[in-house]
Design a protein around this motif. Structure first.
Motif, mmCIF file in Angstrom:
data_model
loop_
_atom_site.group_PDB
_atom_site.id
_atom_site.type_symbol
_atom_site.label_atom_id
_atom_site.label_comp_id
_atom_site.label_asym_id
_atom_site.label_seq_id
_atom_site.Cartn_x
_atom_site.Cartn_y
_atom_site.Cartn_z
ATOM 1 N N LYS A 49 0.820 -1.209 0.000
ATOM 2 C CA LYS A 49 0.000 0.000 0.000
ATOM 3 C C LYS A 49 0.858 1.266 0.000
ATOM 4 C CE LYS A 49 -3.799 0.077 -0.010
ATOM 5 N NZ LYS A 49 -4.754 0.019 -1.155
ATOM 6 N N ILE A 50 1.996 1.232 0.694
ATOM 7 C CA ILE A 50 2.881 2.395 0.711
ATOM 8 C C ILE A 50 3.559 2.572 -0.651
ATOM 9 C CG2 ILE A 50 5.002 3.326 1.703
ATOM 10 C CD1 ILE A 50 4.139 1.960 4.345
ATOM 11 N N ALA A 51 4.023 1.451 -1.213
ATOM 12 C CA ALA A 51 4.724 1.519 -2.507
ATOM 13 C C ALA A 51 3.776 1.867 -3.648
ATOM 14 C CB ALA A 51 5.418 0.187 -2.792
ATOM 15 N N ASP A 52 2.516 1.448 -3.513
ATOM 16 C CA ASP A 52 1.577 1.660 -4.614
ATOM 17 C C ASP A 52 0.166 1.880 -4.062
ATOM 18 O OD1 ASP A 52 0.091 1.779 -6.888
ATOM 19 O OD2 ASP A 52 0.563 -0.232 -7.603
ATOM 20 N N PRO A 53 -0.204 3.115 -3.782
ATOM 21 C CA PRO A 53 -1.561 3.379 -3.301
ATOM 22 C C PRO A 53 -2.605 3.407 -4.409
ATOM 23 C CG PRO A 53 -0.313 5.423 -3.395
ATOM 24 C CD PRO A 53 0.647 4.321 -3.776
ATOM 25 N N THR A 54 -2.212 3.144 -5.650
ATOM 26 C CA THR A 54 -3.132 3.273 -6.784
ATOM 27 C C THR A 54 -3.844 1.979 -7.147
ATOM 28 O OG1 THR A 54 -1.534 2.725 -8.545
ATOM 29 C CG2 THR A 54 -1.539 4.994 -7.717
ATOM 30 N N ARG A 55 -3.458 0.863 -6.543
ATOM 31 C CA ARG A 55 -4.054 -0.425 -6.902
ATOM 32 C C ARG A 55 -4.569 -1.153 -5.662
ATOM 33 N NH1 ARG A 55 0.687 -0.177 -10.288
ATOM 34 N NH2 ARG A 55 0.209 -0.482 -12.496
ATOM 35 N N PRO A 56 -5.624 -1.971 -5.810
ATOM 36 C CA PRO A 56 -6.086 -2.774 -4.681
ATOM 37 C C PRO A 56 -5.112 -3.902 -4.364
ATOM 38 C CG PRO A 56 -7.323 -3.331 -6.665
ATOM 39 C CD PRO A 56 -6.458 -2.154 -7.017
ATOM 40 N N VAL A 57 -5.130 -4.328 -3.098
ATOM 41 C CA VAL A 57 -4.223 -5.365 -2.625
ATOM 42 C C VAL A 57 -5.024 -6.440 -1.898
ATOM 43 C CG1 VAL A 57 -2.200 -5.871 -1.201
ATOM 44 C CG2 VAL A 57 -2.402 -3.644 -2.330
ATOM 45 N N ILE A 58 -4.771 -7.693 -2.238
ATOM 46 C CA ILE A 58 -5.283 -8.836 -1.484
ATOM 47 C C ILE A 58 -4.197 -9.234 -0.492
ATOM 48 C CG2 ILE A 58 -6.153 -11.194 -1.600
ATOM 49 C CD1 ILE A 58 -6.805 -10.734 -4.535
ATOM 50 N N ASP A 59 -4.527 -9.285 0.791
ATOM 51 C CA ASP A 59 -3.488 -9.618 1.765
ATOM 52 C C ASP A 59 -2.925 -11.009 1.509
ATOM 53 O OD1 ASP A 59 -5.850 -10.890 2.593
ATOM 54 O OD2 ASP A 59 -5.379 -10.672 4.732
ATOM 55 N N ALA A 60 -3.792 -11.964 1.215
ATOM 56 C CA ALA A 60 -3.371 -13.322 0.863
ATOM 57 C C ALA A 60 -4.517 -13.969 0.107
ATOM 58 C CB ALA A 60 -3.022 -14.144 2.097
ATOM 59 N N SER A 61 -4.248 -14.514 -1.040
ATOM 60 C CA SER A 61 -5.309 -15.102 -1.847
ATOM 61 C C SER A 61 -5.689 -16.461 -1.291
ATOM 62 C CB SER A 61 -4.857 -15.243 -3.305
ATOM 63 O OG SER A 61 -5.924 -15.727 -4.094
ATOM 64 N N GLY A 62 -6.965 -16.610 -0.949
ATOM 65 C CA GLY A 62 -7.452 -17.885 -0.451
ATOM 66 C C GLY A 62 -6.965 -18.205 0.956
ATOM 67 N N TRP A 63 -7.604 -19.205 1.553
ATOM 68 C CA TRP A 63 -7.220 -19.732 2.849
ATOM 69 C C TRP A 63 -7.242 -18.666 3.940
ATOM 70 C CZ3 TRP A 63 -3.035 -24.108 2.125
ATOM 71 C CH2 TRP A 63 -3.526 -25.025 1.203
ATOM 72 N N SER A 64 -6.094 -18.160 4.416
ATOM 73 C CA SER A 64 -6.063 -17.284 5.590
ATOM 74 C C SER A 64 -5.992 -15.809 5.225
ATOM 75 C CB SER A 64 -4.859 -17.626 6.482
ATOM 76 O OG SER A 64 -5.029 -18.853 7.126
ATOM 77 N N HIS A 65 -7.106 -15.089 5.391
ATOM 78 C CA HIS A 65 -7.080 -13.623 5.351
ATOM 79 C C HIS A 65 -6.798 -13.135 6.768
ATOM 80 C CE1 HIS A 65 -8.407 -13.018 1.233
ATOM 81 N NE2 HIS A 65 -9.343 -13.919 1.415
ATOM 82 N N ARG A 66 -5.711 -12.358 6.928
ATOM 83 C CA ARG A 66 -5.275 -11.993 8.270
ATOM 84 C C ARG A 66 -5.224 -10.479 8.491
ATOM 85 N NH1 ARG A 66 -3.751 -16.994 9.775
ATOM 86 N NH2 ARG A 66 -3.102 -16.333 11.852
ATOM 87 N N VAL A 67 -5.525 -9.691 7.446
ATOM 88 C CA VAL A 67 -5.508 -8.236 7.551
ATOM 89 C C VAL A 67 -6.941 -7.738 7.380
ATOM 90 C CG1 VAL A 67 -4.618 -6.090 6.563
ATOM 91 C CG2 VAL A 67 -3.165 -8.134 6.632
ATOM 92 N N PRO A 68 -7.566 -7.223 8.453
ATOM 93 C CA PRO A 68 -8.984 -6.839 8.358
ATOM 94 C C PRO A 68 -9.272 -5.831 7.260
ATOM 95 C CG PRO A 68 -8.258 -6.875 10.652
ATOM 96 C CD PRO A 68 -7.027 -7.046 9.813
ATOM 97 N N GLU A 69 -8.335 -4.918 6.976
ATOM 98 C CA GLU A 69 -8.589 -3.874 5.987
ATOM 99 C C GLU A 69 -8.149 -4.270 4.583
ATOM 100 O OE1 GLU A 69 -4.739 -2.555 8.176
ATOM 101 O OE2 GLU A 69 -6.522 -3.778 8.556
ATOM 102 N N THR A 70 -7.934 -5.555 4.334
ATOM 103 C CA THR A 70 -7.587 -5.979 2.978
ATOM 104 C C THR A 70 -8.582 -5.395 1.977
ATOM 105 O OG1 THR A 70 -7.164 -7.866 1.537
ATOM 106 C CG2 THR A 70 -8.860 -8.155 3.202
ATOM 107 N N ASP A 71 -8.077 -4.905 0.840
ATOM 108 C CA ASP A 71 -8.943 -4.250 -0.147
ATOM 109 C C ASP A 71 -9.917 -5.218 -0.799
ATOM 110 O OD1 ASP A 71 -7.730 -1.709 0.111
ATOM 111 O OD2 ASP A 71 -6.107 -2.307 -1.225
#
Length: 616
Positions: free
Chosen positions: A448-470
């Motif tokens: 997010k710091i390096a690129d605020p212009t694109r959405p980010v998935i914290d981890a695809s599938g299985w364990s999502h561990r960042v509540p604010e994942t885009d």
């Protein structure tokens, strides 16, 4: 010479020379090469770079474990490079690389997916030869990002042959002492403009940066370049190590980059001294494209575009992770488009820059991903489980370092519409923060710091561990369309499918854009191994679920599963597994050699149906 094209289309100069081709080579089975003087001594055999020694195309074809390998080449430096810096660029070396010139260590790099550059200037004389030696160390047990490379001796499940050493292009470049190291191009559809940041080697007093935007870069299929200048800007470059200019596109020259109409502007950036004398000049290109989030929607240039993605793992029969030719990169995109896909999830591998270049010019949507597997816990007994010892089960800080290198390299590509640093990590949530929690958050925040212009998935599938994942996603390989529809129904109630149900692997869904980023994987092998009439032997051929018994059954299952997702108005896309068969995995739309194994027109017809998501 294999792969003779310029490896980095977004930052080019005419003063470069490919070093692909024949190199001296040696497998260092005891890891004693340094002690034996291999930094200067002759090596015992040869290899064709950039193909890895496990590949047949390299001329070596050794599939055994190779923990250390050496490369050696005598290179003549052009006489007209006098007075410049001479840079050695290595596209990717798996995994720990050390470079010597004339026996002097010049640089090191860790990470098998990202490029690095070594300045050879202090060891070269223009018009004379320089001895370049590269050592690559690739441990079979250490924690390292290895993607789909098997830790076992032979490929199995969804793991494939290893890649050791150099596997992307190697090249020399002559640059001025004062030069542009990197461009960072940020489009703004809202203001019809580009911001171009130039990271410089240094800032002499009075230096100025000049940027010119031209009408057409000429990389598309519609014809040659149009060098008509549509915008120009100049700024003092001696006050900021990364000066930035603003290029305003006139209304009558405004053309967006989007699927089906991927316009690319030409871009030239120059450094000049106070008298106007040229110090450095680089050429590039740019696409005017925006990505925004609105509730459950991902919008491209302000409109909903249903993402019909295909999983692309980028392997080839004779060259493994390296494309055999530039044309092969184009072919893979064409094959996907022919089958009705409008983009790809580039899976467990950082693809070479030329693939992204072709995606840019062909209007192909891409999710960039890291090859993070190699430090991931898999559910016991699954096809992903390779009995990793506990010490190898968590990503390290090195993953963050390598991922930020990916972001820096690929930021400018308009085809990239999202980032995915991790895939299928697995660990229950607890009251204590684990290493996986911290690394997942570090990768998400760094992105997010390096690129605020694109959405980010914290981890695809299985364990999502960042509540604010885009973006929130799940992987489902249910092969029954009726059951699949039931699994997808919860999204309407704000309770979508979450992977690994029954245990708390993920933070709760919070209303983000949602898609099924892996589905299908339909096991269709027209020529099953002998003795596998019941369709259960997965040692030489496998896919997900029960293998279909005919091509007709494949098409019925593909249509049934895909319609479930197309008909869901809250689903912004899907990703079908996968584009081609890969070794023992027989679940591709095409065979491993890229020939057809089924009626692609029928696959395209299913996907051509309007998606409910795109309706107003």
């Amino acid at each position: 010479m294999p792969r003779p094209e310029h490896p980095r289309p977004q930052l080019t100069r005419p003063t470069w020379r490919s070093l692909n081709g024949r190199w001296d080579f040696e497998i260092d089975s005891g890891g004693s090469g340094f002690e034996r003087g291999l930094t200067t001594a002759p090596l015992s055999s040869s290899i064709l770079v950039p193909f890895c020694p496990e590949s047949e195309a390299s001329g070596v074809g050794n599939r055994d474990f190779m923990e250390t390998v050496w490369y050696r080449r005598v290179v003549n430096i052009p006489a007209d490079w006098a007075g410049t810096r001479v840079l050695l660029h290595l596209g990717a070396v798996d995994h720990d690389a050390t470079v010597w010139a004339n026996g002097v260590e010049m640089g090191r790099h860790r990470g098998g997916f990202t490029p690095f550059t070594v300045d050879l200037t202090d060891q070269v004389i223009p018009g004379a030869d320089v001895l370049v030696v590269v050592r690559a160390e690739d441990s079979r047990t250490a924690v390292q990002a290895r993607g789909k490379q098997s830790r076992a001796y032979a490929p199995s499940g969804c793991f494939y042959p290893r890649t050791t050493g150099i596997w992307q292009s190697v090249w020399l470049e002559s640059v001025p002492t004062v030069h542009v190291r990197r461009l960072r191009i940020t489009p703004s559809v809202a203001s019809s403009s580009f911001t171009v940041e130039a990271v410089l080697s240094e800032n002499p007093s009075g230096t100025r940066l000049v940027a010119e935007l031209t009408r057409d870069a000429g990389h598309g299929d519609g014809g040659g370049a149009d060098d008509t200048v549509v915008a120009t800007a100049t700024i003092a470059a001696d006050l900021d190590l990364a000066p930035a200019v603003h290029l305003q596109v006139p209304a009558d020259e405004l053309r967006l980059w989007e699927p089906g109409s991927p316009h690319l502007y030409g871009l030239t950036v120059r450094l000049e001294d106070p008298s106007g004398t040229l110090l450095d000049e680089v050429t590039s290109y740019a696409g005017l494209r925006s990505i925004s989030l609105s509730g459950k929607e991902i919008r491209i240039n302000g409109r909903k575009v249903f993402q019909r993605l295909v999983l692309d793992q980028g392997y080839y029969p004779d060259t493994l992770m390296t494309a055999p030719s530039d044309a092969a990169l184009v072919e893979d995109i064409r094959l996907a488009l022919d089958a009705g896909f409008n983009g790809a999830r580039l899976h467990e591998k950082v693809f070479e820059e030329r693939f992204l270049f072709h995606a840019d010019r062909l209007g192909y949507l891409v999710w960039g991903e890291f090859g993070d597997w190699g430090a991931t816990v898999a559910p016991e007994g699954s096809v992903y489980d390779q009995d990793e010892p506990p010490a190898l089960q968590r990503p390290t800080a090195s993953f963050v370092t390598q991922w930020t290198e990916v972001l820096a390299r690929d930021y400018n590509h308009p085809s990239i519409i999202g980032w995915c640093p991790l895939n299928e990590t697995a660990q229950e949530l607890t009251s204590e923060l684990t290493t996986l929690d911290e690394v997942t958050r570090a990768l998400f925040q760094a992105t997010k710091i390096a690129d605020p212009t694109r959405p980010v998935i914290d981890a695809s599938g299985w364990s999502h561990r960042v509540p604010e994942t885009d973006v929130y996603d799940a992987h489902s390989y249910s092969q029954d369309p009726l059951r699949f529809r039931v699994l997808m129904a919860g999204l309407a109630e704000g309770d979508p499918l979450v992977d690994l149900p029954g245990r708390q692997w993920s933070v709760p869904y919070a209303g983000q854009p949602y898609f099924v980023s892996e589905y299908g994987g339909i096991w269709w092998d027209p020529n099953p191994p002998t003795g596998d009439a019941d369709g259960e032997d997965r040692s030489a051929s496998w896919g997900y679920g029960q293998r279909v018994r005919s091509e007709e059954e494949f098409h019925q299952r593909f249509e049934g599963l895909t319609r479930v997702l197309l008909e869901n108005p809250l689903m912004f896309g899907y990703c079908y597994t996968q584009l081609t068969d890969v070794f023992q995995e027989q679940n591709g739309i095409y065979r491993f050699d890229r020939t057809r194994k089924l009626d692609v027109d029928r696959v395209r017809a299913v996907q051509a149906r309007p998606a409910a998501y795109e309706s107003d």
